[in-house]
Scaffold this active site. Sequence first.
Site, PDB file in Angstrom:
ATOM      1  N   GLU A 595       0.820  -1.193  -0.046  1.00  0.00           N
ATOM      2  CA  GLU A 595       0.073  -0.011  -0.099  1.00  0.00           C
ATOM      3  C   GLU A 595       0.875   1.253  -0.009  1.00  0.00           C
ATOM      4  OE1 GLU A 595      -3.372   2.190   2.387  1.00  0.00           O
ATOM      5  OE2 GLU A 595      -2.630   0.338   3.373  1.00  0.00           O
ATOM      6  N   GLU A 769      -6.194  -4.699   8.567  1.00  0.00           N
ATOM      7  CA  GLU A 769      -5.090  -3.934   8.838  1.00  0.00           C
ATOM      8  C   GLU A 769      -5.010  -3.693  10.460  1.00  0.00           C
ATOM      9  OE1 GLU A 769      -5.601  -0.166   5.856  1.00  0.00           O
ATOM     10  OE2 GLU A 769      -7.228  -0.356   7.081  1.00  0.00           O
TER      11      GLU A 769
END
Length: 813
Positions: A595, A769
């Site tokens: 990411e 996450e």
Amino acid sequence: MFPFLFCLRDQHDAPLVILAAIVCLLTAAATVRLCRQAAWTDTGSRSLWLTMAGLTAGLGIWATHFIAMLGYDPGIVMGYHVQQTVVSLLVVLAGATAGLFIATRAPHWLGSLLAASVMGGGVTAMHYLGMAALEMPALIRWKADYVAASAVFAIVPLVLALPLALRGRSLAKGAAAAGLITAAVVLLHFTGMTAITLIPSRGEFSPLSMMSPRAMSLWIFLAVSCTIALTAAAAITSRRTGIKLRRQERENQLRVQGMKAQLDLALENMHQGLCLYDGDGRLLLWNQRFLDLYGLGSDALQCGMTVGQVIRTGIANHLPVTEVEQRAAEIERNLNQALSASGDAPAISEYPGVVVSVRSRALPDGGWVSTFDDITQQRRSEERIRHLALHDGLTGLPNRRRFNDVVDRDLDVTARAGSRLGLVVVDLDNFKDINDSRGHSAGDQALKMVAAALKDAVRENEHVARLGGDEFAAAILYREDYELADFVTRLSTGLAAINAGNAHDLSVHASLGIATYPADSQDREQLCNHADLAMYRAKGTVGERICYYEKGMDEQARERRQLAADLRGAAARGEMTILYQPQRSLKDDRVNGYEALLRWTHPKRGLVPPDIFIPVAEETGEILALGEWVLRQACEEAARWGDGLTVAINLSAVQLSQASLPESVAQTLLETGLAPRRLELEITETAIIADKPRVLHILRRLKAMGIAIAIDDFGTGYSSLDTLNSFPFDKIKIDKSFVIGSEERPQARAIIRAVLALGHSLGVPVLAEGVETSGHVDLLVAEGCDQVQGYLFGRPGHAPSLLAREQARLAAG
């Protein structure tokens, strides 16, 4: 008296006396005609005509004297000396001519007396010089009283005759002048003859040396002929002049009549009303426009009316009877001031339905003229212009300038009355979206609905305005807090009611910011700024529509403005970097992508967290440039990777509002050479909810290109099953707050299980996450999570390609 009659009857021949009188009368008439001719002509030829008049008068008077002398019979033989006879003629010619010139040059009674004295003196001298020219066997003795009386008789009638001859115009005055001249000559002659007493004498007397009566008759004939010739010339010239004058008079009359008709036409067709007054303030003239202006009939005014009467007649149709006298007195005062002043400023009179501008100008004769303009339409236009200058053309509400004036006035009131002022700033939350999606006409309609709602919400002594764009404001004077609270409630309730089934199917939402005087500020500008700050706080706070100003917002606003200024060009200055955090698969324990995370290292502030500068970038629009920069940098970096690793990039709501986003992404992929399947775009449901149909359309276009779409921070914000049902997402990311709290809170573990079960049922992979401990991993593995991301597997770091090159260099070294 008896000697005079005796002389006339017994010593003169009657036919010759009558002839002398006729000659004198004709001569006088010719003299009068010539004098008038001189008066009618210009200065250049006037002297010629006066000279002719003088010669005519002198010759006629001389001829009259000697004709009468021919009729004088003293009973003895007599004759005339030639030289003295000629001198007498010259004297009377000079005296008559000089007298006429004097009378012309001095047109007053002293001038007339002097002219009569000169002319009468010349006639008197001629008479006695003629008598001195007599030769006969006798001595002449004179009676002094008759001599003096003859001189008086020669002068006094001429004092009256000369002005009539030179300045008279009528036939009667001309006849009177001729008669007076004849009377002066006749009275002089016979009075002078009465003054003679003859005493026989044996002195020397020679008839052969004298001019005989027959010769004298010839001279008299010549004088009379000349007189007749001059008289005829005068008559012909006078006739021609008279004809010319009559023609000119007729032409002048026609011209005057034409000018009068034109003047009447001009007066009747004037745009202005008009009244003309004389020096006594009496009405002389007016036109139809004046009557129409005040609604008066044709017989309402009469010549000779005073100005006060005219004023009262004019205003009686426009005012109640009780107000007429007071208003009339006021108008008369204004009129007197206007006439005494040197300026030309009009006096404005306002009546129901009509406004009149009156200008009055003094005239040299003491009178004046007043003109009247109907400025009703002009006044209405001025009021409309004034209204447009102070009001918004679309909504009809007061504009910023007018609102500022109202607030300034209310601030003065609060300072004197000890009250308080509340200022509310209203800003629409989704106005740009309405304009972009529905067009500007829909945006205008939304503004009108908001304006109508605010206008209906305010009461007397409360004010509302449109400041510009989609920003409105309202103000209230109050004493108690509940009054301000009620005011804000009415405003917000009115705005909320717009969405309750409006005919235009528009969804309008607004944020309100409130600041108060004197608690929050000391002047208008500061008060408005504080209300703006409160409004932006409400706009930026999820779930809030109303916010009151609090101390400290100023500092925060200044901080954000400075941050926004520093943010512009930060990427170009090399202050921005992209860190990459690995995303790992729990099935094969391999990294399957990264990411891309944007970081800002400020030269003075140091590292600025994304949750600080990203909202500022979104507010200022700088997020668009930053988003393009991040997309290009991340795609270029991912293109260097192998093994099909993907790169995930976050998109903000502002980027998603751009219809050109799919084209921009496609161009970047083409230029960097990254395959679309290796790009993953992450969005939050908050970014979708603002304009869901539009955003979903853009996402479908991106997905059609082969790009993966992930829903980020699922479980927070506006997360709903409808969103997952509306779009086939390629990945669901569980927010890190649930993973971090899973060890302490059963609710967090329950939410994780529910999301994972949802993903399995939809066939959508789920990434968790915030994985930082092995306990987190055990929970996620047990529940069947597909992918993880967190500090346990790697913190955000430099670009993998850079790290690979560094490792290769170390291995080679």
